[in-house]
Structures are given as C-alpha cells and as structure tokens.
Scaffold this motif. Sequence first.
Motif, PDB file in Angstrom:
ATOM      1  N   ILE A 195      -0.267  26.624   6.457  1.00 48.82           N
ATOM      2  CA  ILE A 195      -1.289  27.496   5.901  1.00 48.82           C
ATOM      3  C   ILE A 195      -1.992  26.757   4.777  1.00 48.82           C
ATOM      4  N   ASP A 196      -3.292  26.905   4.747  1.00 48.99           N
ATOM      5  CA  ASP A 196      -4.098  26.245   3.739  1.00 48.99           C
ATOM      6  C   ASP A 196      -4.423  27.258   2.647  1.00 48.99           C
ATOM      7  N   VAL A 197      -3.899  27.036   1.463  1.00 44.73           N
ATOM      8  CA  VAL A 197      -4.141  27.927   0.339  1.00 44.73           C
ATOM      9  C   VAL A 197      -5.272  27.325  -0.482  1.00 44.73           C
ATOM     10  N   ASN A 198      -6.336  28.110  -0.629  1.00 45.65           N
ATOM     11  CA  ASN A 198      -7.496  27.630  -1.343  1.00 45.65           C
ATOM     12  C   ASN A 198      -7.970  28.747  -2.264  1.00 45.65           C
ATOM     13  N   ALA A 199      -7.752  28.594  -3.548  1.00 40.48           N
ATOM     14  CA  ALA A 199      -8.096  29.632  -4.514  1.00 40.48           C
ATOM     15  C   ALA A 199      -9.598  29.854  -4.585  1.00 40.48           C
ATOM     16  N   ASP A 200     -10.384  28.815  -4.446  1.00 40.79           N
ATOM     17  CA  ASP A 200     -11.845  28.959  -4.492  1.00 40.79           C
ATOM     18  C   ASP A 200     -12.346  29.795  -3.311  1.00 40.79           C
ATOM     19  N   ARG A 201     -11.800  29.549  -2.119  1.00 46.15           N
ATOM     20  CA  ARG A 201     -12.211  30.323  -0.935  1.00 46.15           C
ATOM     21  C   ARG A 201     -11.777  31.777  -1.072  1.00 46.15           C
ATOM     22  N   ASP A 202     -10.589  32.013  -1.614  1.00 46.90           N
ATOM     23  CA  ASP A 202     -10.122  33.381  -1.842  1.00 46.90           C
ATOM     24  C   ASP A 202     -11.046  34.115  -2.809  1.00 46.90           C
ATOM     25  N   ARG A 203     -11.477  33.436  -3.853  1.00 50.54           N
ATOM     26  CA  ARG A 203     -12.379  34.033  -4.837  1.00 50.54           C
ATOM     27  C   ARG A 203     -13.730  34.362  -4.190  1.00 50.54           C
ATOM     28  N   ASP A 204     -14.231  33.462  -3.334  1.00 50.61           N
ATOM     29  CA  ASP A 204     -15.496  33.717  -2.639  1.00 50.61           C
ATOM     30  C   ASP A 204     -15.400  34.945  -1.728  1.00 50.61           C
ATOM     31  N   ILE A 205     -14.294  35.047  -1.031  1.00 52.04           N
ATOM     32  CA  ILE A 205     -14.092  36.203  -0.144  1.00 52.04           C
ATOM     33  C   ILE A 205     -14.039  37.483  -0.963  1.00 52.04           C
ATOM     34  N   LEU A 206     -13.325  37.467  -2.082  1.00 53.27           N
ATOM     35  CA  LEU A 206     -13.232  38.650  -2.937  1.00 53.27           C
ATOM     36  C   LEU A 206     -14.603  39.040  -3.473  1.00 53.27           C
ATOM     37  N   LEU A 207     -15.381  38.079  -3.932  1.00 54.90           N
ATOM     38  CA  LEU A 207     -16.717  38.370  -4.439  1.00 54.90           C
ATOM     39  C   LEU A 207     -17.620  38.937  -3.347  1.00 54.90           C
ATOM     40  N   GLU A 208     -17.502  38.422  -2.135  1.00 46.19           N
ATOM     41  CA  GLU A 208     -18.295  38.939  -1.011  1.00 46.19           C
ATOM     42  C   GLU A 208     -17.914  40.381  -0.694  1.00 46.19           C
ATOM     43  N   LEU A 209     -16.623  40.675  -0.703  1.00 42.26           N
ATOM     44  CA  LEU A 209     -16.169  42.045  -0.457  1.00 42.26           C
ATOM     45  C   LEU A 209     -16.655  43.001  -1.544  1.00 42.26           C
ATOM     46  N   GLN A 210     -16.596  42.561  -2.796  1.00 43.48           N
ATOM     47  CA  GLN A 210     -17.080  43.410  -3.884  1.00 43.48           C
ATOM     48  C   GLN A 210     -18.579  43.643  -3.783  1.00 43.48           C
ATOM     49  N   ARG A 211     -19.334  42.622  -3.353  1.00 41.24           N
ATOM     50  CA  ARG A 211     -20.776  42.776  -3.207  1.00 41.24           C
ATOM     51  C   ARG A 211     -21.106  43.777  -2.094  1.00 41.24           C
ATOM     52  N   VAL A 212     -20.416  43.672  -0.976  1.00 40.37           N
ATOM     53  CA  VAL A 212     -20.653  44.585   0.143  1.00 40.37           C
ATOM     54  C   VAL A 212     -20.281  46.013  -0.239  1.00 40.37           C
ATOM     55  N   GLN A 213     -19.186  46.168  -0.975  1.00 45.21           N
ATOM     56  CA  GLN A 213     -18.772  47.496  -1.400  1.00 45.21           C
ATOM     57  C   GLN A 213     -19.798  48.103  -2.346  1.00 45.21           C
ATOM     58  N   ALA A 214     -20.352  47.305  -3.267  1.00 43.13           N
ATOM     59  CA  ALA A 214     -21.357  47.809  -4.202  1.00 43.13           C
ATOM     60  C   ALA A 214     -22.636  48.198  -3.468  1.00 43.13           C
ATOM     61  N   GLU A 215     -23.014  47.429  -2.450  1.00 47.27           N
ATOM     62  CA  GLU A 215     -24.215  47.743  -1.680  1.00 47.27           C
ATOM     63  C   GLU A 215     -24.052  49.000  -0.857  1.00 47.27           C
ATOM     64  N   SER A 216     -22.845  49.246  -0.383  1.00 51.69           N
ATOM     65  CA  SER A 216     -22.641  50.413   0.472  1.00 51.69           C
ATOM     66  C   SER A 216     -22.754  51.710  -0.315  1.00 51.69           C
ATOM     67  N   GLY A 217     -22.532  51.672  -1.615  1.00 47.96           N
ATOM     68  CA  GLY A 217     -22.655  52.881  -2.438  1.00 47.96           C
ATOM     69  C   GLY A 217     -21.626  53.929  -2.078  1.00 47.96           C
ATOM     70  N   GLY A 218     -20.493  53.518  -1.606  1.00 48.30           N
ATOM     71  CA  GLY A 218     -19.461  54.460  -1.180  1.00 48.30           C
ATOM     72  C   GLY A 218     -18.587  54.932  -2.320  1.00 48.30           C
ATOM     73  N   ALA A 219     -19.215  55.471  -3.368  1.00 53.33           N
ATOM     74  CA  ALA A 219     -18.439  55.950  -4.503  1.00 53.33           C
ATOM     75  C   ALA A 219     -17.679  57.222  -4.140  1.00 53.33           C
ATOM     76  N   ASN A 220     -18.288  58.053  -3.294  1.00 50.68           N
ATOM     77  CA  ASN A 220     -17.643  59.304  -2.886  1.00 50.68           C
ATOM     78  C   ASN A 220     -17.020  59.112  -1.510  1.00 50.68           C
ATOM     79  N   PRO A 221     -15.718  59.212  -1.413  1.00 54.10           N
ATOM     80  CA  PRO A 221     -15.100  59.056  -0.102  1.00 54.10           C
ATOM     81  C   PRO A 221     -15.409  60.258   0.783  1.00 54.10           C
ATOM     82  N   GLY A 222     -15.377  60.052   2.073  1.00 57.26           N
ATOM     83  CA  GLY A 222     -15.616  61.149   2.996  1.00 57.26           C
ATOM     84  C   GLY A 222     -14.463  62.134   2.983  1.00 57.26           C
TER      85      GLY A 222
END
Length: 109
Positions: free
Chosen positions: A16-43
């Motif tokens: 397994i290749d552990v790469n902290a920079d890639r993990d950080r990029d994935i986390l930032l991408e997920l946070q960006r998508v979550q902010a764009e979705s505006g899903g503050a109120n769950p269904g």
Amino acid sequence: MRPNDKTEKIIKDFDIDVNADRDRDILLELQRVQAESGGANPGYSVIGVGRIFSKSIMAKMVVAAVTIAMLFCLYTATGPFFVSDAFADMRKAMAVMPIMHRNLYTTDK
C-alpha cells in the motif's frame, strides 16, 4: 505459529502506498463538494398514519372498533341491504336478462 503472526505477515506483505499529500487533496475535494451541495439540512422521512396504525396494537383495536361502529350506524340508518327496494329491483332486472342471472337458494334446516 500464533494467529497474530499470520495477520502480521499479511499486513507486512500488503503493498500500500501511503501518501499524506494525496490524502489531504482527497479530503479537500470532499469538503469542497460537500460545501457546494449545500446539504446542511439532512433529509427526513415523514411517518404516515398507516405506519402508526400498523405499529401499535392499541391503534389497531381502535381502528377495528371504529369500523364496526360505522358499519353498525350505517346498518341502522339504512336498514339491511337484502330487504331493500333497490335489491328487489336489481333481482327483477337480473331475472329478465337472458345472459346474466343469479339464483338465490335458501334451505330450511
């Protein structure tokens, strides 16, 4: 060989290749998508009246009692169906039709 040794060997051989920079990029991408979705109120789902009646035994009893009371009130207000004038007219009309007729048989025991 202990069971833990087998697990440790599998984990050590697992490539397994552990790469902290890639993990950080994935986390930032997920946070960006979550902010764009505006899903503050769950269904949420609305619990329907039918589900409430089907879950509670007492509610089932109440529905059955109300249904019986309504049928009794309807019976006393309109009279029995089989002795009404409409039923007699229907029997006469059905007897005249050559295609459709109904015979009612009664037996005295």
